[in-house]
Design an enzyme around this catalytic site. Sequence first.
Site, PDB file in Angstrom:
ATOM      1  N   GLU A 158       0.805  -1.185   0.083  1.00  0.00           N
ATOM      2  CA  GLU A 158      -0.031   0.167   0.005  1.00  0.00           C
ATOM      3  C   GLU A 158       0.833   1.307  -0.165  1.00  0.00           C
ATOM      4  O   GLU A 158       0.755   1.923  -0.808  1.00  0.00           O
ATOM      5  CB  GLU A 158      -1.002  -0.129   1.209  1.00  0.00           C
ATOM      6  CG  GLU A 158      -1.794   1.293   1.300  1.00  0.00           C
ATOM      7  CD  GLU A 158      -2.475   1.320   2.511  1.00  0.00           C
ATOM      8  OE1 GLU A 158      -3.304   2.201   2.941  1.00  0.00           O
ATOM      9  OE2 GLU A 158      -1.892   0.354   3.678  1.00  0.00           O
ATOM     10  N   HIS A 159       1.656   1.266   1.027  1.00  0.00           N
ATOM     11  CA  HIS A 159       2.555   2.253   1.051  1.00  0.00           C
ATOM     12  C   HIS A 159       4.092   1.686   0.966  1.00  0.00           C
ATOM     13  O   HIS A 159       4.448   0.735   1.400  1.00  0.00           O
ATOM     14  CB  HIS A 159       2.737   3.310   2.453  1.00  0.00           C
ATOM     15  CG  HIS A 159       1.356   3.560   2.915  1.00  0.00           C
ATOM     16  ND1 HIS A 159       0.455   2.604   3.722  1.00  0.00           N
ATOM     17  CD2 HIS A 159       0.607   4.623   2.496  1.00  0.00           C
ATOM     18  CE1 HIS A 159      -0.520   3.260   3.972  1.00  0.00           C
ATOM     19  NE2 HIS A 159      -0.631   4.540   3.266  1.00  0.00           N
TER      20      HIS A 159
END
Length: 436
Positions: free
Chosen positions: A332-333
């Site tokens: 996601e990050h």
Amino acid sequence: MIQTIDLRGTPKTPAALLAAVPRALTSVTSATDIAAELIDDVRARGKVALLDQAERLDRVRPEQVRVPDSDFADAVAELDPAVRAAVEETIRRVRLASAAQVPPMVTTTVDAGATITQRWQPVNRVGLYVPAGKAVYPSSVVMNVVPAQIAGVSSIALASPPQSRFGGRVHPTILAVAALLGVDEVYAMGGAGAIGALAYGVPDLGLEPVQIVTGPGNVYVAAAKRLVRGQAGIDSEAGPTDILVIADETADPLLVAADLVSQAEHDELAAAVLVTDSVALADAVSARLGVLAASTTHSERVTAALTGTQSAIVLVDDLLVAAGFSNAFGPEHLEIQTREPEVVLASIHNAGAIFLGAHSPVSLGDYSAGSNHVLPTGGQSRFSSALGAYTFLRPQQIVTYSREALRAVSANIAAFSDAENLPAHGDAVTARFAQD
């Protein structure tokens, strides 16, 4: 405290790297049955089901599911001036970044008198989910609403769980930010039931179905979004958060550890992963994680996340393998803290949002970068993207042919229709020239 996965000297095929990816034991699939029950309950019993679910899951029964107009004005009046200033600046930045995501209309001339126009049309109505369980997320109001408004969505419904400390009302900070953005259709409902309510509508609430449901949430919210897909579109299954940091010996272990902890404080199922070719850095980060986890405000939650099966320090032979592992993980990050982050970036294909260098932490993207923080989790950045204005837009092709332009391709159309044994297709074209 955090496990170490040593991949040095092992096969580096995509399949081998994917098999080594750490994941939480609790998955979206495991939450599907419960989410389905909650959605079906809302479809069958409407408002009463939402109230019963709130009483059971949120420990409060709201007096009203739809927020009355008076609550918005009160919330804005009570909003901390510093928070308001931060919100308004973030709105400005997210508007700028979102505006760049709206493609222009383009017309292509394929022949004389024959054009194809590509336009991007917004959906009419969307449902935006803002979680409020272990934390409150006024930033998610901004990240959901602004791209929809930039895309041109005309009808926005927002759902957020009722809060027991506020007598069953939506958290006032969330209401205040909604009001600042001009959103006045807000519902005190949370979890899978709220996702079902947005997708299918609730007649006895006057809640009309939406075309797209977006927003982050827990594993049950992610499961619910998977279940309603087809009835409504979704952005992605944004469940428990994850962060992956690629770092080499030049990285500051304190900063790396701090960034891992920052995401671990979201949820016990949050994934925090460091991938490095430096044993010295791995050891230093591991030591600092123990110190930070013990001293941070949400120590118990952070410790649970860091010691879970989904979190790890991964040792690799070089940064090229680190990039390959990251692509398999689908973070996601993704943070890249290396001597030459742009070089590593060239090998990255899968990530929700990418943060380059020591001064671009994920926390920046969570709040004030201008990028969107509603991102695909659980490896879904391998095939999904961040929420943006494009989430609410549909590309449409507008075909315009003159009589002569159609005549020029009529023989081709007839050849295709005969080859596919669909002669009426060709007849629909030749009928236009029957009098010639």
